[in-house]
Design an enzyme around this catalytic site. Structure first.
Site, PDB file in Angstrom:
ATOM      1  N   ASP A  22       0.858  -1.195   0.000  1.00 38.71           N
ATOM      2  CA  ASP A  22       0.000   0.000   0.000  1.00 38.71           C
ATOM      3  C   ASP A  22       0.893   1.243   0.000  1.00 38.71           C
ATOM      4  O   ASP A  22       1.991   1.198  -0.508  1.00 38.71           O
ATOM      5  CB  ASP A  22      -0.959  -0.037   1.200  1.00 38.71           C
ATOM      6  CG  ASP A  22      -2.232   0.763   0.946  1.00 38.71           C
ATOM      7  OD1 ASP A  22      -2.141   1.856   0.366  1.00 38.71           O
ATOM      8  OD2 ASP A  22      -3.319   0.299   1.318  1.00 38.71           O
ATOM      9  N   HIS A  45       2.132   2.092  -3.110  1.00 39.41           N
ATOM     10  CA  HIS A  45       1.217   3.110  -3.618  1.00 39.41           C
ATOM     11  C   HIS A  45       1.798   4.507  -3.444  1.00 39.41           C
ATOM     12  O   HIS A  45       1.079   5.478  -3.283  1.00 39.41           O
ATOM     13  CB  HIS A  45      -0.144   3.013  -2.927  1.00 39.41           C
ATOM     14  CG  HIS A  45      -0.884   1.746  -3.221  1.00 39.41           C
ATOM     15  ND1 HIS A  45      -2.175   1.523  -2.817  1.00 39.41           N
ATOM     16  CD2 HIS A  45      -0.514   0.622  -3.868  1.00 39.41           C
ATOM     17  CE1 HIS A  45      -2.563   0.316  -3.209  1.00 39.41           C
ATOM     18  NE2 HIS A  45      -1.561  -0.252  -3.834  1.00 39.41           N
TER      19      HIS A  45
END
Ligand code: NAG
Ligand code: NAG
Ligand code: NAG
Ligand code: NAG
Length: 411
Positions: free
Chosen positions: A235, A258
């Site tokens: 993430d 991310h």
């Protein structure tokens, strides 16, 4: 009996300059009155300022990677935390300590050095069904965590039940440097309500497909500096949550993951106030997004004065992304007019490649458009493709400076 190792080599080491200075001047005064008293006083100063080490082995920790050492760590903490002198909590090298949900409470009598030279692992089984943290510090001020050791969350087994492998809650004057975090079940290291935080040389590794495994999350914290860290997770490498300001992030290697994100903000109609965020000199690769601001519909407050500069992107799906319609669970987000207001955001000197066509994606709400967006010296090309990358801008006002590729047209 408690075993303590006294470090006398530098009695004035690690003591605050103010108290140091005053003790020193009193000592000199005494010496002029009587040499003997002066000598005695010097010894007292040395005792008062020497650093004490509390080794978890002395508190019956085993460190074989299988014995539950939680209790031993808590006893060690109790002793270190009660020491009025600056003390070291030592997790010795060459051993692995199994812990489950451990909470180190402050405030302590003095500053603490948590020296993680050895390793910590989570149990190798589903040991709780609660949502909890593996290691947490609560209300501990003047804490330094370092030592080169590793905390292994053995995440895959309990992705469902644990939140963070290392959490700091209400810790002011915090330093975290040179430790390794791996396989977090969710977030790896989180800071909530912390003031004056310095993080450097921390590495994080987790499988790229692990769900919601943020590297670091900074929330409701101010005066935070994060530098020279390497993060690869499933993430956000670094996420900056509501209530954060004066956050300086530099020299981060991020991928997979991310990217570096402000948000998500404004969930469930909440108010988010985020400002003075400065991100520079980062390498972001094989990531979903590179530099991002994400807010939910229906939120309130602002995200402003944010700079992303000198960023090298390699094969990042959306290198520059502002999304005021953040909605990770595809379904279920109602259309709402309120929005966290995004303004004064600069993207400067961002180069590299995108792995999708839209390299600059700025989607702002009609009712609360984004204002003061600056794109300055940007070149993003589509990875391995002849077709150029494009931009997609909705409801955003701003300016471009110098070369901006792909071209951008503000409202
Ligand atoms: C380890 O010990 C702590 C403290 O005694 C206890 O709360 C915890 O449940 C134990 N963990 C496991 C996995 O047995
Ligand atoms: C952020 O940190 C970098 C590296 O430590 C430093 O050079 C820079 O001046 C800082 N910027 C701000 C705005 O504090
Ligand atoms: C950008 O990243 C790529 C891939 O990681 C690397 O080869 C290149 O040297 C980097 N460029 C700069 C200026 O850091
Ligand atoms: C650009 O964004 C709009 C939503 O604002 C979307 O409908 C459209 O498909 C996007 N275009 C591309 C090329 O992704």
């Amino acid at each position: 009996m408690v075993r303590m190792a006294q470090e006398r080599s530098n009695p004035f080491g690690r003591v605050k300059i103010s108290s140091n200075g005053s003790l020193h001047s009193i000592r000199r005064e005494k010496e002029t009155i009587a040499g003997v008293i002066g000598l005695w006083f010097a010894l007292a100063v040395q005792l008062a300022t020497s650093e004490t080490t509390y080794d978890v082995l002395a508190f019956k920790a085993v460190g074989d990677g299988e014995t539950n050492d939680t209790q031993a760590f808590l006893k060690t903490w109790e002793a270190a935390c009660a020491d009025p002198r600056y003390s070291t909590f030592l997790v010795p090298a060459g051993r692995t300590f199994l812990l489950s949900r451990i909470l180190f409470y402050g405030p302590c009598k003095s500053g603490i050095h948590f020296q993680l030279s050895g390793n910590i692992v989570a149990p190798n089984s589903i040991w709780t069904t609660e949502t909890t943290n593996l290691v947490a510090f609560f209300g501990v001020n003047s804490l330094t965590v370092d030592g080169g050791g590793q905390i292994d969350g053995r995440g895959a087994i309990w992705w469902e039940c644990v939140k963070n492998i290392l959490q700091f809650l209400g810790c002011n004057d915090l330093t975290v440097k040179g430790i390794h975090l791996t396989n977090g079940p969710s977030k790896h290291m989180t800071f909530y309500h912390c003031i004056r935080v310095h993080v450097s040389g921390v590495t994080v590794t987790a499988p790229g497909n692990s769900p919601n495994t943020d590297g670091f999350l900074v929330s409701a914290s101010q005066y935070v500096e994060i530098t020279a860290c390497s993060i690869g997770t499933g993430d956000d490498c670094i996420a900056i949550g509501p209530g954060s300001s004066k956050v300086n992030i530099s020299r981060i290697t991020c991928g997979p993951g991310h990217g570096i994100s402000v948000g998500s903000l404004g969930k469930d109609g909440s108010t988010a106030l985020v400002e003075q965020i400065f991100v520079s000199d980062c390498n972001i690769f094989q990531a979903l997004t590179g530099t991002r601001i994400k807010t939910w519909q229906g939120g309130k407050g602002y995200a402003r004065n944010i700079v992303f500069q000198h960023i090298n992107m390699t094969s990042v799906q959306i290198p520059i992304d502002i999304d005021q319609f953040y909605c990770p669970q595809a379904a279920g987000c109602r259309s709402r007019a309120d929005a966290v207001e995004i303004s004064d955001v600069q993207f400067v000197d961002i180069h590299g490649t995108s792995s999708s066509e839209v390299a600059i994606d700025i989607q702002c709400s009609h009712s609360v458009p984004c204002r003061g967006i600056t794109l300055n010296d940007i070149t993003l090309k589509q990875d391995g493709k002849k077709a150029p990358a494009t931009s997609n801008i909705t409801n955003a006002y701003g300016t471009t400076i110098g070369t901006v590729i792909p071209p951008v047209h503000f409202a």
